[in-house]
Design an enzyme around this catalytic site. Structure first.
Site, short mmCIF file in Angstrom:
data_model
loop_
_atom_site.label_atom_id
_atom_site.label_comp_id
_atom_site.label_asym_id
_atom_site.label_seq_id
_atom_site.Cartn_x
_atom_site.Cartn_y
_atom_site.Cartn_z
CE1 TYR A 268 11.12 -26.38 3.08
CE2 TYR A 268 10.59 -24.70 4.69
CZ TYR A 268 10.72 -25.10 3.38
OH TYR A 268 10.46 -24.19 2.38
CE LYS B 212 0.99 -32.62 -7.57
NZ LYS B 212 0.27 -31.84 -8.61
CG ASP C 77 7.22 -15.67 0.23
OD1 ASP C 77 6.91 -15.75 1.43
OD2 ASP C 77 8.36 -15.35 -0.16
#
Ligand code: NAI
Ligand code: MG
Length: 365
Positions: A139, A190, A251
């Site tokens: 981000y 990852k 979420d």
């Protein structure tokens, strides 16, 4: 004395934050050492002052011991000229106050089993905290951009970058938190594909070996973690992860709690020389424009965020527990805002939910 600044913001923010204020005032009256201030934020600021961020408000943001934030986001931003929208002030607050530790506790409140899409026996015992890195990663990484070359061929790029220190400080936050809970950290990355995550994982392992061997450390790839969160959410204690992954996974995990409207968060900075740390508390949901203005939004996520403020900024652990248990008792009594009600069963308004929580705070005292 801890100075708290309320920024209601957009959408349902101005509906849920008055309930937070009432709860905060209840604690003030009982002697909890807090003071409250409030400023317009977002579209409301634009309408009142012709700017999204007054200098005076920004100064208060920097001085506050904690910010109690509602939500940001509204279709009305489309009508504000572009030169007034150069910053996303929520991201700017996270960045400039260096709020790198985002804590998202996810717990099944007893009685809420039927509000989740998952079966009760899957949910039972779920009590985890997602520790999301909040000021780095994809981000914020540079370079970023969209380009079109001379031949009209487009190209877009973002950068996933972390320094050793950035990984160490968020990993440290996760390990320290685990020590106060179940002493288990699951690192999610990852690293099978991306160099950044190989570096991330190695750095986490190194810190674990040198300082946190009393905490159990495990690792999952993010795709597997997404699956495990709905397969067996109760297996997790503390999840440590990168900014984007934390956004998505939390979420997903929110469905354990039945609704986004129930979940709080804390964003914490590093300890400053005087021992204080910047902090921002907000529900994990957004401005919910689809239900804004109807007085039906669930204020519990925002109120539980204030409980996190009592815990982490004020250091009033008993008050925090008292508030959390008041919310739990209201839920146990069967009171439901529309987002957590069973279809066809009665619902209460935002204010009525606030009233009920205040009544529970008063009870047994
Ligand atoms: P959202 O979280 O606002 O809403 C998702 C769904 O959950 C909607 O159906 C909404 O009605 C429901 N919901 C959310 N909070 C609720 C509550 N307290 N009570 C009852 N129902 C609730 O996410 P969405 O729709 O993707 O985004 C709406 C706006 O919010 C966008 O402008 C987005 O950018 C912004 N946003 C802001 C965030 C923040 O302020 N930190 C975080 C996420 C989104
Ligand atoms: Mg999100």
């Amino acid at each position: 004395m801890h100075h708290l600044l309320i920024l209601p913001g957009d959408g349902i923010g101005p509906e849920i934050m008055p309930e937070v204020r009432r709860v905060a005032e209840w604690f003030m009256k009982r002697g909890t050492p807090i003071s409250l201030d409030e400023e317009l934020y977002g579209v409301a600021s634009w309408k009142a002052y012709g700017t999204l961020m007054r200098d005076a408000t920004w100064e208060k943001i920097q001085k506050a011991d904690a910010i109690l934030f509602g939500a940001t986001g509204s279709p009305e931003y489309d009508e504000i000229p572009a030169e007034h929208k150069k910053h996303d002030y929520l991201l700017k607050m996270r960045h400039e106050l260096d709020l790198f530790t985002n804590l998202r506790p996810i717990k099944l409140v007893p009685g809420m089993e039927d509000a989740s899409t998952l079966r009760p026996e899957i949910l039972r015992g779920t009590d985890m905290v997602i520790v999301r890195e909040l000021t780095g990663g994809l981000y914020f990484g540079e370079p970023r951009g969209i380009e079109v070359d001379g031949a009209g061929v487009g190209r877009a790029f973002n950068t996933l970058v972390y320094t050793t220190e950035e990984v160490r400080r968020i990993a440290r936050a996760a390990f320290e938190l685990a020590r106060s809970r179940g002493r288990r950290v699951c690192n999610v990355d990852k690293s099978n594909v991306l160099e950044t995550f190989r570096f991330w994982r190695d750095t986490v392992i190194e810190l674990h070996q040198s300082e946190f061997q009393d905490v159990e450390l495990s690792h999952l790839y993010v795709d597997n973690c997404a699956m495990q969160l709905v397969r067996r959410p109760a297996q997790f204690d503390v999840i440590l992860t990168e900014n984007l992954f934390g956004d998505i996974l939390s979420d997903c995990a929110a469905m354990v709690a039945g609704s986004l409207g129930m979940l709080p968060s804390a964003s914490l900075g590093a300890r400053l020389a005087d021992g204080r740390r910047h902090a921002l508390y907000e529900p994990i949901h957004g401005s919910a424009p689809d239900i804004a203005g109807q007085s039906i939004a669930n204020p519990c996520g925002a109120i539980l965020s204030f409980a996190m403020c009592l815990r982490y900024t004020v250091g009033a652990l008993e008050d925090a527990l008292w508030l959390e248990s008041a919310v739990e008792r209201v839920i146990a009594r069967g009171l439901r805002t529309a987002d957590i009600a069973r279809p066809g069963s009665p619902t209460v308004s935002t204010v009525a939910m606030g009233d009920a929580i205040l009544q529970e705070l008063d009870a047994h005292r």
